[in-house]
Design an enzyme around this catalytic site. Structure first.
Site, PDB file in Angstrom:
ATOM      1  N   ARG A  13      31.171 -31.347 -21.206  1.00 42.88           N
ATOM      2  CA  ARG A  13      31.233 -32.785 -20.925  1.00 42.88           C
ATOM      3  C   ARG A  13      31.729 -33.020 -19.485  1.00 42.88           C
ATOM      4  O   ARG A  13      30.950 -33.380 -18.605  1.00 42.88           O
ATOM      5  CB  ARG A  13      32.129 -33.487 -21.963  1.00 42.88           C
ATOM      6  CG  ARG A  13      32.052 -35.013 -21.918  1.00 42.88           C
ATOM      7  CD  ARG A  13      32.876 -35.667 -20.832  1.00 42.88           C
ATOM      8  NE  ARG A  13      34.294 -35.325 -20.877  1.00 42.88           N
ATOM      9  CZ  ARG A  13      35.155 -35.674 -19.942  1.00 42.88           C
ATOM     10  NH1 ARG A  13      34.754 -36.369 -18.876  1.00 42.88           N
ATOM     11  NH2 ARG A  13      36.430 -35.302 -20.005  1.00 42.88           N
ATOM     12  N   ASP A  14      33.008 -32.771 -19.237  1.00 46.98           N
ATOM     13  CA  ASP A  14      33.567 -33.033 -17.902  1.00 46.98           C
ATOM     14  C   ASP A  14      32.821 -32.196 -16.869  1.00 46.98           C
ATOM     15  O   ASP A  14      32.531 -32.647 -15.763  1.00 46.98           O
ATOM     16  CB  ASP A  14      35.061 -32.683 -17.892  1.00 46.98           C
ATOM     17  CG  ASP A  14      35.841 -33.367 -16.785  1.00 46.98           C
ATOM     18  OD1 ASP A  14      35.248 -33.666 -15.742  1.00 46.98           O
ATOM     19  OD2 ASP A  14      37.050 -33.595 -16.959  1.00 46.98           O
ATOM     20  N   HIS A 205      45.471 -31.805 -18.609  1.00 47.54           N
ATOM     21  CA  HIS A 205      44.060 -31.824 -18.173  1.00 47.54           C
ATOM     22  C   HIS A 205      44.084 -31.937 -16.646  1.00 47.54           C
ATOM     23  O   HIS A 205      44.071 -33.025 -16.082  1.00 47.54           O
ATOM     24  CB  HIS A 205      43.376 -33.032 -18.822  1.00 47.54           C
ATOM     25  CG  HIS A 205      41.945 -33.243 -18.447  1.00 47.54           C
ATOM     26  ND1 HIS A 205      40.890 -33.053 -19.324  1.00 47.54           N
ATOM     27  CD2 HIS A 205      41.363 -33.656 -17.303  1.00 47.54           C
ATOM     28  CE1 HIS A 205      39.747 -33.340 -18.733  1.00 47.54           C
ATOM     29  NE2 HIS A 205      40.002 -33.717 -17.496  1.00 47.54           N
ATOM     30  N   HIS A 207      42.669 -31.200 -12.904  1.00 43.71           N
ATOM     31  CA  HIS A 207      41.589 -30.800 -11.998  1.00 43.71           C
ATOM     32  C   HIS A 207      42.223 -29.994 -10.863  1.00 43.71           C
ATOM     33  O   HIS A 207      43.419 -30.101 -10.593  1.00 43.71           O
ATOM     34  CB  HIS A 207      40.828 -32.045 -11.512  1.00 43.71           C
ATOM     35  CG  HIS A 207      39.938 -32.622 -12.583  1.00 43.71           C
ATOM     36  ND1 HIS A 207      38.571 -32.543 -12.534  1.00 43.71           N
ATOM     37  CD2 HIS A 207      40.233 -33.255 -13.744  1.00 43.71           C
ATOM     38  CE1 HIS A 207      38.056 -33.111 -13.613  1.00 43.71           C
ATOM     39  NE2 HIS A 207      39.044 -33.563 -14.368  1.00 43.71           N
ATOM     40  N   CYS A 238      34.404 -36.281 -11.744  1.00 41.11           N
ATOM     41  CA  CYS A 238      34.025 -37.571 -12.290  1.00 41.11           C
ATOM     42  C   CYS A 238      33.376 -38.372 -11.175  1.00 41.11           C
ATOM     43  O   CYS A 238      33.916 -38.449 -10.075  1.00 41.11           O
ATOM     44  CB  CYS A 238      35.274 -38.288 -12.814  1.00 41.11           C
ATOM     45  SG  CYS A 238      34.958 -39.967 -13.341  1.00 41.11           S
ATOM     46  N   ASN A 247      37.558 -29.166 -13.109  1.00 38.89           N
ATOM     47  CA  ASN A 247      38.742 -28.858 -13.915  1.00 38.89           C
ATOM     48  C   ASN A 247      39.229 -27.464 -13.564  1.00 38.89           C
ATOM     49  O   ASN A 247      38.471 -26.644 -13.053  1.00 38.89           O
ATOM     50  CB  ASN A 247      38.375 -28.836 -15.402  1.00 38.89           C
ATOM     51  CG  ASN A 247      38.027 -30.206 -15.933  1.00 38.89           C
ATOM     52  OD1 ASN A 247      36.887 -30.625 -15.898  1.00 38.89           O
ATOM     53  ND2 ASN A 247      39.027 -30.909 -16.406  1.00 38.89           N
TER      54      ASN A 247
HETATM   55  P1  HMG Z   1      30.104 -52.352 -18.902  1.00 40.34           P
HETATM   56  O1  HMG Z   1      29.011 -52.556 -17.951  1.00 40.34           O
HETATM   57  O2  HMG Z   1      31.378 -53.072 -18.656  1.00 40.34           O
HETATM   58  O3  HMG Z   1      29.683 -52.597 -20.423  1.00 40.34           O
HETATM   59  O4  HMG Z   1      30.393 -50.787 -18.961  1.00 40.34           O
HETATM   60  P2  HMG Z   1      28.905 -53.733 -21.115  1.00 40.34           P
HETATM   61  O5  HMG Z   1      29.479 -53.791 -22.504  1.00 40.34           O
HETATM   62  O6  HMG Z   1      28.896 -54.987 -20.291  1.00 40.34           O
HETATM   63  O7  HMG Z   1      27.407 -53.138 -21.212  1.00 40.34           O
HETATM   64  C1  HMG Z   1      26.571 -52.959 -20.072  1.00 40.34           C
HETATM   65  C2  HMG Z   1      25.407 -52.076 -20.451  1.00 40.34           C
HETATM   66  O8  HMG Z   1      25.856 -50.788 -20.889  1.00 40.34           O
HETATM   67  C3  HMG Z   1      24.580 -52.640 -21.597  1.00 40.34           C
HETATM   68  O9  HMG Z   1      23.249 -52.186 -21.416  1.00 40.34           O
HETATM   69  C4  HMG Z   1      25.162 -51.939 -22.801  1.00 40.34           C
HETATM   70  O10 HMG Z   1      24.271 -51.876 -23.877  1.00 40.34           O
HETATM   71  C5  HMG Z   1      25.438 -50.565 -22.246  1.00 40.34           C
HETATM   72  P3  HMG Z   1      22.140 -53.095 -20.668  1.00 40.34           P
HETATM   73  O11 HMG Z   1      22.106 -54.359 -21.465  1.00 40.34           O
HETATM   74  O12 HMG Z   1      22.628 -53.296 -19.265  1.00 40.34           O
HETATM   75  O13 HMG Z   1      20.902 -52.235 -20.750  1.00 40.34           O
HETATM   76  N1  HMG Z   1      26.530 -49.883 -22.953  1.00 40.34           N
HETATM   77  C6  HMG Z   1      26.403 -48.676 -23.518  1.00 40.34           C
HETATM   78  N2  HMG Z   1      25.360 -47.819 -23.620  1.00 40.34           N
HETATM   79  C7  HMG Z   1      25.573 -46.662 -24.270  1.00 40.34           C
HETATM   80  N3  HMG Z   1      26.765 -46.322 -24.818  1.00 40.34           N
HETATM   81  C8  HMG Z   1      27.824 -47.163 -24.745  1.00 40.34           C
HETATM   82  C9  HMG Z   1      27.656 -48.393 -24.066  1.00 40.34           C
HETATM   83  N4  HMG Z   1      28.480 -49.420 -23.817  1.00 40.34           N
HETATM   84  C10 HMG Z   1      27.777 -50.331 -23.132  1.00 40.34           C
HETATM   85  N5  HMG Z   1      28.992 -46.799 -25.281  1.00 40.34           N
HETATM   86  C11 HMG Z   1      31.182 -48.778 -19.967  1.00 40.34           C
HETATM   87  C12 HMG Z   1      31.444 -50.246 -19.681  1.00 40.34           C
HETATM   88  C13 HMG Z   1      32.494 -48.155 -20.406  1.00 40.34           C
HETATM   89  C14 HMG Z   1      30.167 -48.671 -21.089  1.00 40.34           C
HETATM   90  C15 HMG Z   1      30.623 -48.094 -18.702  1.00 40.34           C
HETATM   91  O14 HMG Z   1      31.448 -48.409 -17.617  1.00 40.34           O
HETATM   92  C16 HMG Z   1      30.529 -46.598 -18.835  1.00 40.34           C
HETATM   93  O15 HMG Z   1      29.806 -46.065 -19.660  1.00 40.34           O
HETATM   94  N6  HMG Z   1      31.248 -45.842 -17.985  1.00 40.34           N
HETATM   95  C17 HMG Z   1      31.164 -44.409 -17.990  1.00 40.34           C
HETATM   96  C18 HMG Z   1      32.511 -43.873 -17.856  1.00 40.34           C
HETATM   97  C19 HMG Z   1      32.499 -42.362 -17.912  1.00 40.34           C
HETATM   98  O16 HMG Z   1      31.876 -41.762 -18.762  1.00 40.34           O
HETATM   99  N7  HMG Z   1      33.237 -41.725 -16.966  1.00 40.34           N
HETATM  100  C20 HMG Z   1      33.385 -40.331 -16.941  1.00 40.34           C
HETATM  101  C21 HMG Z   1      34.267 -39.835 -18.039  1.00 40.34           C
HETATM  102  S1  HMG Z   1      36.010 -40.200 -17.788  1.00 40.34           S
HETATM  103  C22 HMG Z   1      36.623 -38.795 -16.971  1.00 40.34           C
HETATM  104  O17 HMG Z   1      35.859 -37.969 -16.518  1.00 40.34           O
HETATM  105  C23 HMG Z   1      38.099 -38.572 -16.910  1.00 40.34           C
HETATM  106  C24 HMG Z   1      38.592 -37.540 -17.924  1.00 40.34           C
HETATM  107  O18 HMG Z   1      37.944 -36.284 -17.750  1.00 40.34           O
HETATM  108  C25 HMG Z   1      40.089 -37.331 -17.803  1.00 40.34           C
HETATM  109  C26 HMG Z   1      40.543 -37.048 -16.368  1.00 40.34           C
HETATM  110  O19 HMG Z   1      40.028 -36.136 -15.712  1.00 40.34           O
HETATM  111  O20 HMG Z   1      41.437 -37.790 -15.947  1.00 40.34           O
HETATM  112  C27 HMG Z   1      38.319 -38.010 -19.375  1.00 40.34           C
HETATM  113 MG    MG Z   2      38.505 -34.777 -16.235  1.00 46.34          MG
END
Ligand code: HMG
Ligand code: MG
Length: 302
Positions: A13-14, A205, A207, A238, A247
């Site tokens: 995933r990450d 966690h 990086h 990310c 990571n």
């Molecule tokens: P948004 O734009 O605020 O959401 O995004 P919305 O509810 O207004 O929806 C907008 C569009 O997204 C719509 O589609 C929804 O249907 C769709 P459209 O009408 O435009 O075609 N949508 C979705 N589609 C699929 N699955 C869903 C979903 N929700 C809405 N669950 C949202 C908010 C959170 C969805 C968006 O910002 C997003 O997906 N962000 C991705 C964030 C992400 O994955 N980041 C990377 C992981 S985090 C990380 O790496 C850190 C970590 O490793 C820890 C660390 O290292 O610190 C975990």
């Molecule tokens: Mg991470």
């Protein structure tokens, strides 16, 4: 420290969410199966997030369905909201991870809402998951610094970690998303958070952007933390954390722990095979120092 550490392998995933190359579902399943064969039982396999935000995680439903036939594994998926929860549940998820941030800037960039709003989004997700018998893990990002807001105080991390714990997360993973931490800060952070979440339920966690991850993990282990998130080959990053690299590499963690007599249950030779295979697919060698050293040794012995 002659005891055990549980590794949460986040490479699929990450690791892959930030790669330019689109890795197919078949290749992701093969990667996860190779990790399982190496003894990594807890693997984060995908994310039910917006396909526009993270196209690399499209197909996570199929990945989860296919790997779920391996009875010995525990498979985690990221879920940001109820839409993601419904998709994860339909694909048979048994463990989901919600992901919040200790800093406002990263919360906005990553999930398009404030920290407080993100908690409100998580509440129904966690409640539904628990009612449905799923386990929920909670991430707090930017625990040692934020790419947008700069310094992050332990109090900001404590506030989010405590809420996630109180809402029913079984484990809270502390993410140094941009890899800026140093051992003293990691230690202080764990001391602060463990006043509110038991140490047994915390994960590190980290990086490795500034090459400090192993030292930070060691400091955290001295505080008693025994859960580590890592990614095979040091994959990761990310798209919303500009400049951050992967990571801490699972090989580097396993090598350090093996040397300390701490059991992980991971077979280094098989792990290296999994890392080399995915590295070939994404077209660059692993950043892991241990993988590089072992590969060089193998070439010399050939
Ligand atoms: P948004 O734009 O605020 O959401 O995004 P919305 O509810 O207004 O929806 C907008 C569009 O997204 C719509 O589609 C929804 O249907 C769709 P459209 O009408 O435009 O075609 N949508 C979705 N589609 C699929 N699955 C869903 C979903 N929700 C809405 N669950 C949202 C908010 C959170 C969805 C968006 O910002 C997003 O997906 N962000 C991705 C964030 C992400 O994955 N980041 C990377 C992981 S985090 C990380 O790496 C850190 C970590 O490793 C820890 C660390 O290292 O610190 C975990
Ligand atoms: Mg991470």
């Amino acid at each position: 420290m002659s005891d055990q550490v549980r590794i949460v392998e986040v490479g699929p995933r990450d690791g892959l969410q930030n790669e330019k190359a689109q890795v197919t579902v078949d290749a992701r399943v093969a990667f996860i199966e190779a990790l399982l064969a190496a003894g990594l039982h807890t693997v984060e396999v995908g994310a039910f997030v917006s396909p526009k935000a993270i196209p690399q995680m499209v197909g996570s439903d199929e990945v989860l369905r296919r790997v779920s036939r391996h009875a010995g594994g525990e498979f985690h998926v990221l879920v940001p909201n109820e839409k993601g929860y419904e998709a994860a549940r339909a694909a048979g998820a048994k463990v989901i991870a919600v992901f919040g941030s200790a800093s406002e800037g990263f919360s906005r960039a990553n999930i398009n809402c404030s920290v407080a709003e993100s908690i409100e989004r998580f509440k129904p997700v966690i409640a539904r998951a628990r009612a449905d018998g799923l386990k929920v893990r909670g991430y707090v990002s930017c625990v040692l610094g934020c790419p947008y807001d700069g310094e992050v105080k332990p109090k900001a991390v404590v506030d989010v970690a405590r809420v996630l714990w109180d809402l029913g997360c079984y484990e809270v993973s502390l993410g140094d998303t941009i890899g800026v931490g140093t051992p003293t800060k990691a230690r202080e952070l764990l001391r602060a958070v463990t006043g509110h979440v038991p140490m047994a339920n915390l994960s590190m966690h980290f990086h490795d952007t500034y090459g400090q991850a192993l030292s930070n993990l060691y400091a955290g282990m001295e505080e008693g933390c025994r859960v580590i998130d890592s990614a095979a080959g040091g994959l990761g990053g990310c798209p919303y954390a500009p400049g951050a690299t992967g990571n801490v590499a699972t090989e580097d963690v396993v090598y350090m722990l093996d040397g300390m007599g701490v059991a992980t249950g991971v077979d280094m030779t098989k792990l290296l095979r999994a890392t080399n295979e995915i590295s070939k697919l994404i077209g660059r060698p692993p950043v892991s120092r241990v993988a590089a050293a072992l590969n060089a040794k193998q070439r010399a012995n050939r």
